[in-house]
Design an enzyme around this catalytic site. Structure first.
Site, PDB file in Angstrom:
ATOM      1  N   HIS A   1     -11.697  53.789  -1.402  1.00 27.90           N
ATOM      2  CA  HIS A   1     -12.291  54.188  -0.111  1.00 27.90           C
ATOM      3  C   HIS A   1     -11.503  55.344   0.500  1.00 27.90           C
ATOM      4  CE1 HIS A   1     -15.671  52.252   1.919  1.00 27.90           C
ATOM      5  NE2 HIS A   1     -15.211  52.747   3.058  1.00 27.90           N
TER       6      HIS A   1
ATOM      7  N   GLY B   1     -19.518  55.214   0.622  1.00 28.09           N
ATOM      8  CA  GLY B   1     -20.599  54.533  -0.083  1.00 28.09           C
ATOM      9  C   GLY B   1     -21.561  55.515  -0.717  1.00 28.09           C
TER      10      GLY B   1
ATOM     11  N   ALA C   1     -19.890  57.135  -3.651  1.00 34.21           N
ATOM     12  CA  ALA C   1     -19.794  56.193  -4.775  1.00 34.21           C
ATOM     13  C   ALA C   1     -21.113  56.121  -5.536  1.00 34.21           C
ATOM     14  CB  ALA C   1     -19.409  54.805  -4.270  1.00 34.21           C
TER      15      ALA C   1
END
Length: 284
Positions: free
Chosen positions: A173, A180, A183
């Site tokens: 993170h 997110g 990712a």
């Protein structure tokens, strides 16, 4: 994750003739819209899939929607373009690539944060467990991620590598925002550059909870197996859907050939005229 089954499904796609260019453009456009809509919706965007399509394809802003959500849609569309370009020039992953994906995903919403590693601790919502890397350990952990990826890209099954890349990155993170989305872009990059379709996690309540809970459970166990299985399930479903589309395309072409009053020679002449017109349109 049954990697052998995924490999066989991927090979089965090659047995069918490809869709024509118009169909491919339409399919890719739908996949893009779904990725941008679903990825932003997982992060809390209220813009639906049809509004996402209007913003991306027509440049239409949606009355009453959050300006931040609209700008996030535009940002992620640019980042998705960059991901596809990277996939077309398969190369080792680097921190520069990851920073630039994040930078594009935040270009209009938080340009001052893009590509910048955080200096403060962050914590996932609704849990006492914190899997995220301490700020002072982010850079060495990102170094480790890149070192791992250089080896894993060559040795692991592409779908398993894509799942693990997502899992490892989002557990670090590293960024102030957009982790997110970054990712899921990295997962899509790993799949696309190896000939697998983009996998989009659906943002409905049940699917989102399954995604978030499986990821958190894997982080608690320090074992990505459950998350790999989830990504494998999505990939298998996507491959089967792609095969069904190709099978239907074959069936429709065969039916079209059989159900006509024109002779073969007349059909060839019609096809020839179509090709000539297409070439003229391209020149003009």
């Amino acid at each position: 994750m049954d990697t052998n089954k995924l490999t066989e499904l991927r090979k089965e796609i090659d047995k069918y003739r490809p869709l024509d260019s118009d169909q491919i453009r339409a399919l890719n456009k739908d996949i893009r819209v779904e990725h941008i809509w679903s990825s932003n919706a997982i992060e809390g965007s209220k813009i639906d899939k049809f509004e996402t399509e209007a913003i991306i394809n027509k440049g239409i802003t949606i009355h009453g929607e959050s300006i931040g959500d609209v700008l996030s849609t535009i940002d992620l569309n640019e980042a998705y373009d960059y991901m596809l370009d990277l996939a077309s020039h398969k190369q080792p992953l680097s921190q520069t690539t990851i920073r630039d994906l994040n930078r594009l995903a935040l270009a209009k919403t938080h340009p001052e944060w893009g590509g910048e590693y955080r200096v403060l601790e962050v914590h996932p919502a609704k849990t006492d467990f914190n899997p995220y890397t301490e700020p002072f350990d982010i850079r060495p952990e990102m170094d480790n991620l890149i070192e791992w990826s250089r080896k894993a890209q060559k040795e692991m099954h592409p779908v398993k590598y894509a799942a693990d890349l997502h899992y490892k990155f989002v557990t670090i993170h590293p960024f102030r925002d957009g982790n997110g989305r970054t990712a899921r872009l990295l997962m899509s990059l790993a799949l696309t550059e190896n000939g697998y379709p983009v996998v989009n996690i659906m943002p409905d309540k049940e699917s989102r909870e399954e995604y978030m809970e499986t990821l958190l459970d894997s982080q608690k166990r320090h074992d990505p197996t459950a998350f790999e299985d989830l990504v494998g399930k999505y990939t298998e479903r996507t491959l089967k859907k792609r095969i069904q589309i190709l099978q239907l395309n074959e069936k429709n072409k065969e039916e079209a050939r059989e159900e006509t009053r024109f002779s073969k020679e007349q059909l060839n002449e019609l096809a020839k005229r179509h090709r000539i017109k297409s070439k003229l349109r391209k020149r003009n």
